[in-house]
Design a protein around this motif. Structure first.
Motif, short mmCIF file in Angstrom:
data_model
loop_
_atom_site.label_atom_id
_atom_site.label_comp_id
_atom_site.label_asym_id
_atom_site.label_seq_id
_atom_site.Cartn_x
_atom_site.Cartn_y
_atom_site.Cartn_z
N ALA A 101 2.17 -6.00 -41.66
CA ALA A 101 3.34 -5.08 -41.35
C ALA A 101 4.40 -5.07 -42.02
CB ALA A 101 3.74 -5.08 -39.72
N VAL A 102 4.70 -6.52 -42.76
CA VAL A 102 6.02 -6.60 -43.43
C VAL A 102 5.64 -6.72 -44.99
CG1 VAL A 102 7.04 -7.60 -41.51
CG2 VAL A 102 5.72 -9.14 -43.05
N GLY A 103 4.59 -6.32 -45.56
CA GLY A 103 4.17 -6.17 -47.00
C GLY A 103 3.47 -7.46 -47.44
N GLU A 104 3.34 -8.41 -46.75
CA GLU A 104 2.67 -9.76 -47.09
C GLU A 104 1.16 -9.49 -46.89
OE1 GLU A 104 4.62 -12.69 -44.77
OE2 GLU A 104 6.58 -12.60 -46.40
N TRP A 105 0.47 -8.66 -47.31
CA TRP A 105 -1.06 -8.23 -47.03
C TRP A 105 -1.79 -9.58 -47.70
CZ3 TRP A 105 2.00 -4.42 -49.62
CH2 TRP A 105 2.04 -4.70 -51.24
N ASP A 106 -1.25 -10.33 -48.66
CA ASP A 106 -1.99 -11.22 -49.04
C ASP A 106 -2.18 -12.37 -47.92
OD1 ASP A 106 1.14 -11.56 -49.29
OD2 ASP A 106 0.61 -13.55 -49.99
N MET A 107 -1.39 -12.37 -47.07
CA MET A 107 -1.57 -13.46 -45.99
C MET A 107 -2.02 -12.72 -44.67
SD MET A 107 -0.25 -16.00 -47.11
CE MET A 107 0.06 -17.03 -45.93
N CYS A 108 -3.06 -11.50 -44.93
CA CYS A 108 -3.57 -10.79 -43.69
C CYS A 108 -4.22 -11.67 -42.81
CB CYS A 108 -4.57 -9.88 -44.26
SG CYS A 108 -5.20 -8.80 -42.82
N ARG A 109 -3.80 -11.53 -41.57
CA ARG A 109 -4.54 -12.54 -40.33
C ARG A 109 -5.61 -11.92 -39.65
NH1 ARG A 109 0.45 -14.80 -37.12
NH2 ARG A 109 -1.02 -16.01 -36.49
N ASN A 110 -6.10 -10.69 -39.92
CA ASN A 110 -7.18 -10.31 -39.13
C ASN A 110 -8.35 -9.95 -40.07
OD1 ASN A 110 -6.46 -7.60 -40.11
ND2 ASN A 110 -5.72 -6.93 -38.43
#
Length: 349
Positions: A101-110
């Motif tokens: 949601a804040v543009g840190e898709w490299d850290m996707c949690r799901n």
């Protein structure tokens, strides 16, 4: 148009296919592919160990380390015909999770992200591809073919950003020494950024190569051959593990200076057991305030940082990292490692 395709999960299924032009749904910008970098992830996908085709399809267009030239772009997109560009790999999940949601898709949690050329979206390994403007990076034409190094450099840029963030936990953090394990493209790019940061750079590799020795020397670094244990009492402030070799990962723990940081960038295959004195490791890390963390992938900020460090680098030095170019029709040859390989690219130009 020509495309490099594979049936994920099926070994030896790689081939060159003739496929339809990229659909408009992939993005408003049309890009002609110039070069495609090949890495370990591609080899895993081709061997059937990894990768997912787009929903409803049996084959995946492979390739995530792109370099291309814009052919057509709508007004107001920020791009124009002739721009040299690189495509971002990952796309955020549709939920989105707090990171995406804040543009840190490299850290996707799901885990519901998708990736071009890897996970549920066709990659950049075709004569042309379409892409959304927000996932496209413009680079200076002066970088030339070295622009294909942007994606792997983005992975390293993220690793460095997180290392520096951890280091700032202490106001006294003033690292002086860096050890990089592995003199492949990721390791050498990590060493380059360390050299640009003014660190005393050391690179350790298991394979002796005069070419790699010279590449390390020319950024002011020192090349070592062998194992971490061969470095005697050397304890770096930062250790970047770029091999993924289980024995090297094991030896990386506990060999850094007090308050040091180990960043694991290489990915290991499972199924390797080693005897480790966990009690001694825990004691050392706790009493010395050491940190070990893993890092993979990159978001837009890391791609932009990668472009900056590549533009600061010596162009001839970068060109020496690309050691082999393979034409599209023989692209599977790029998957077969040769002794002097660093970065191998498939040439679409």
């Amino acid at each position: 148009m020509r495309a490099l395709t594979v049936a994920p999960g099926v070994a030896k299924s790689a081939r060159v296919d003739d496929i339809a032009d990229p659909p408009r749904s992939d993005g408003a910008i049309l890009v002609r592919t110039l070069a495609l970098g090949v890495c370990g992830t591609d080899r895993e996908i081709v061997s059937g160990q990894y990768g997912w085709a787009p929903p409803g399809e049996k084959r995946l267009v492979i390739g995530h380390e792109s370099l291309g030239k814009v052919q057509d772009a709508p007004a107001g997109s920020g791009f124009k015909a002739g721009d040299l560009v690189v495509g971002i790999v990952r796309r955020p999940d549709p939920v989105p999770c707090p990171a995406c949601a804040v543009g840190e898709w490299d850290m996707c949690r799901n885990g519901r992200y998708t990736e071009r050329g890897i996970k549920e979206r066709n990659g950049y390994g075709s004569d042309f591809f379409r892409i959304e403007p927000e996932f496209l990076i413009k680079i200076d034409s002066a970088l030339g073919d070295s622009g294909v190094l942007v994606e792997p450099t983005s992975v390293v840029a993220k690793a460095w950003a997180h290392t520096e963030s951890i280091g700032r936990r202490s106001r006294s953090w003033q690292p002086k020494t860096l050890l990089v394990t592995g003199a492949g493209p990721i390791g050498l790019l990590a060493a380059m950024i360390g050299a640009q940061s003014g660190l005393d750079v050391h690179v350790l590799d298991h394979h002796d190569s005069q070419q790699k020795r010279l590449i390390v020397r020319d950024i002011g670094g020192t090349f070592h051959l062998g194992a971490i244990s061969d470095l005697d009492s050397f304890k770096p402030d930062i250790l970047m593990e770029c091999t993924g070799a289980p024995a090297v990962v094991r030896d990386a723990f506990g060999c850094i200076a007090s308050g040091g940081i180990v960043c694991l960038v290489g990915v290991s295959s499972p199924g390797h057991d080693f005897n480790i004195d966990v009690g001694d490791l825990n004691r050392t890390m706790v009493l010395d305030n050491d940190t070990v963390f893993g890092s993979v992938n990159a978001n837009r900020a890391h791609y932009e940082a990668a472009v900056e460090v590549l533009q600061r680098a010596d162009k001839s030095w970068l060109e020496r990292l690309i050691t082999r170019r393979v034409p599209v029709e023989q692209w599977t040859q790029s998957l077969q490692s040769q002794p002097d390989d660093i970065k191998v690219v498939v040439d679409f130009s």
